[in-house]
Design a protein around this motif. Structure first.
Motif, mmCIF file in Angstrom:
data_model
loop_
_atom_site.group_PDB
_atom_site.id
_atom_site.type_symbol
_atom_site.label_atom_id
_atom_site.label_comp_id
_atom_site.label_asym_id
_atom_site.label_seq_id
_atom_site.Cartn_x
_atom_site.Cartn_y
_atom_site.Cartn_z
ATOM 1 N N VAL A 126 25.439 36.121 42.157
ATOM 2 C CA VAL A 126 24.628 37.334 42.074
ATOM 3 C C VAL A 126 25.147 38.424 43.011
ATOM 4 N N GLU A 127 25.185 38.122 44.324
ATOM 5 C CA GLU A 127 25.500 39.164 45.308
ATOM 6 C C GLU A 127 26.951 39.635 45.224
ATOM 7 N N LEU A 128 27.901 38.692 45.230
ATOM 8 C CA LEU A 128 29.308 39.103 45.174
ATOM 9 C C LEU A 128 29.654 39.858 43.885
ATOM 10 N N PRO A 129 29.208 39.398 42.707
ATOM 11 C CA PRO A 129 29.500 40.176 41.492
ATOM 12 C C PRO A 129 28.920 41.590 41.532
ATOM 13 N N LEU A 130 27.698 41.741 42.077
ATOM 14 C CA LEU A 130 27.089 43.068 42.154
ATOM 15 C C LEU A 130 27.787 43.952 43.192
ATOM 16 N N ALA A 131 28.311 43.333 44.259
ATOM 17 C CA ALA A 131 29.002 44.087 45.303
ATOM 18 C C ALA A 131 30.467 44.349 44.959
ATOM 19 N N TRP A 132 30.989 43.646 43.955
ATOM 20 C CA TRP A 132 32.422 43.705 43.662
ATOM 21 C C TRP A 132 32.950 45.121 43.383
ATOM 22 N N PRO A 133 32.241 45.998 42.663
ATOM 23 C CA PRO A 133 32.775 47.354 42.464
ATOM 24 C C PRO A 133 33.034 48.089 43.772
ATOM 25 N N VAL A 134 32.141 47.923 44.744
ATOM 26 C CA VAL A 134 32.332 48.579 46.041
ATOM 27 C C VAL A 134 33.486 47.934 46.794
ATOM 28 N N VAL A 135 33.586 46.603 46.718
ATOM 29 C CA VAL A 135 34.693 45.895 47.372
ATOM 30 C C VAL A 135 36.027 46.319 46.763
ATOM 31 N N LEU A 136 36.074 46.406 45.445
ATOM 32 C CA LEU A 136 37.316 46.786 44.774
ATOM 33 C C LEU A 136 37.725 48.214 45.137
ATOM 34 N N ALA A 137 36.757 49.094 45.306
ATOM 35 C CA ALA A 137 37.068 50.454 45.752
ATOM 36 C C ALA A 137 37.727 50.418 47.130
ATOM 37 N N GLY A 138 37.229 49.537 47.996
ATOM 38 C CA GLY A 138 37.851 49.374 49.307
ATOM 39 C C GLY A 138 39.262 48.820 49.206
ATOM 40 N N ILE A 139 39.475 47.901 48.276
ATOM 41 C CA ILE A 139 40.812 47.337 48.069
ATOM 42 C C ILE A 139 41.782 48.418 47.616
ATOM 43 N N ARG A 140 41.334 49.297 46.718
ATOM 44 C CA ARG A 140 42.199 50.383 46.242
ATOM 45 C C ARG A 140 42.563 51.340 47.377
ATOM 46 N N VAL A 141 41.573 51.719 48.183
ATOM 47 C CA VAL A 141 41.837 52.602 49.328
ATOM 48 C C VAL A 141 42.790 51.927 50.300
ATOM 49 N N SER A 142 42.534 50.668 50.587
ATOM 50 C CA SER A 142 43.353 49.912 51.521
ATOM 51 C C SER A 142 44.797 49.814 51.048
ATOM 52 N N THR A 143 44.969 49.544 49.756
ATOM 53 C CA THR A 143 46.319 49.392 49.205
ATOM 54 C C THR A 143 47.118 50.678 49.344
ATOM 55 N N GLN A 144 46.497 51.812 49.025
ATOM 56 C CA GLN A 144 47.199 53.089 49.154
ATOM 57 C C GLN A 144 47.551 53.375 50.612
ATOM 58 N N MET A 145 46.632 53.046 51.521
ATOM 59 C CA MET A 145 46.867 53.314 52.935
ATOM 60 C C MET A 145 48.038 52.513 53.477
ATOM 61 N N VAL A 146 48.089 51.216 53.137
ATOM 62 C CA VAL A 146 49.117 50.364 53.739
ATOM 63 C C VAL A 146 50.475 50.506 53.060
ATOM 64 N N MET A 147 50.551 51.219 51.948
ATOM 65 C CA MET A 147 51.860 51.506 51.367
ATOM 66 C C MET A 147 52.735 52.241 52.376
#
Length: 213
Positions: A126-147
Motif C-alpha cells: 500500500v504505502e510504497l506503491p502510493l509513494a512510488w511516484p514521488v520516489v521516482l521523481a527523486g530518482i530522476r532528479v538524482s540521476t541528472q545531478m550525479v551525471m
C-alpha cells in the motif's frame, strides 16, 4: 570536431558506457539505501525532519572536496568514484522517499490494517506503491545531478567521460583541447537525456494509471 569524434569513436563509446554504468549502478544502490532509511524514519516527525535537514546539509559538500578526502582511504580509481556518486545520489531520493511515505493517506493505511494486513504487508503493498511516484521523481532528479558529479570523478581517475573534459581543460590552447572538452560535455548531456527517458518509461510501467500525475 566531427573528425575528432570519428577518430576516437571507440574510446568515446567505451567511456560513455562506463559513465552510464557508473551512474546507473550508483543510483540503484542509492535507491536501496534511501528507501531503507526512509522506511526507518518516516513514521517519526522528528526523525523525518532530521533526515531532511541532513540531506540539505550534505548536498552543500563540494564534490571535489569529498573525492579528495576519499583518496586517503580508498586511493584512486573506481572505488572513490562509486562512493561519491552514490553518496550524492542518495540525498534527493531519501528526501523524496520520506515525503512520499509520510504523505500517504493515513486512512488508507488504517483501512489496510483493518482488513488484516500486517505492517510489513501494508508498507510493501500500500504505502510504497502510493509513494512510488514521488520516489521516482527523486530518482530522476538524482540521476541528472550525479551525471555531472560522475564526470568530476575523473579527478580521482574514475571511469567515464570526465577524462575527456579534464584532458581538454588541462591543455586549453593546445590541439583539440576544446574538442575534447566539448565531446565529454555533449556526451554527458546525451546520456543524461537517454537515461531520463528510460526512467520515464519505468514510471509508465510501474506507476498505476490511477495515481499518475
Amino acid at each position: 570536431m566531427w573528425d575528432y569524434v570519428v577518430e576516437r569513436r571507440d574510446e568515446i563509446l567505451f567511456s560513455s558506457f562506463q559513465h552510464a554504468s557508473l551512474v546507473i549502478q550508483s543510483v540503484a544502490l542509492a535507491t536501496l539505501i534511501a528507501l531503507g532509511v526512509a522506511v526507518l524514519v518516516y513514521r517519526s516527525a522528528r526523525a523525518s525532519s532530521l533526515a531532511s535537514s541532513t540531506t540539505a546539509i550534505a548536498l552543500t559538500i563540494p564534490s571535489f572536496a569529498l573525492l579528495g578526502l576519499l583518496l586517503a582511504w580508498t586511493g584512486f580509481g573506481v572505488t572513490p568514484s562509486v562512493i561519491a556518486v552514490t553518496f550524492y545520489a542518495t540525498l534527493p531520493i531519501l528526501r523524496n522517499a520520506v515525503v512520499g511515505l509520510s504523505g500517504v493517506d493515513r486512512a488508507t493505511v488504517e483501512s489496510a490494517r483493518g482488513i488484516g494486513m500486517s505492517r510489513s504487508a501494508t508498507l510493501l503493498r500500500v504505502e510504497l506503491p502510493l509513494a512510488w511516484p514521488v520516489v521516482l521523481a527523486g530518482i530522476r532528479v538524482s540521476t541528472q545531478m550525479v551525471m555531472g558529479i560522475a564526470a568530476v570523478a575523473a579527478y580521482v581517475l574514475g571511469p567515464g567521460l570526465g577524462g575527456f573534459i579534464f584532458s581538454g581543460l588541462s591543455r586549453l590552447g593546445g590541439a583539440n583541447a576544446v574538442y575534447s572538452t566539448l565531446t565529454g560535455t555533449i556526451f554527458v548531456v546525451v546520456i543524461a537525456l537517454l537515461v531520463d527517458l528510460a526512467l520515464v518509461g519505468v514510471g509508465r510501467l510501474t506507476i498505476p494509471r490511477g495515481i499518475r500525475a
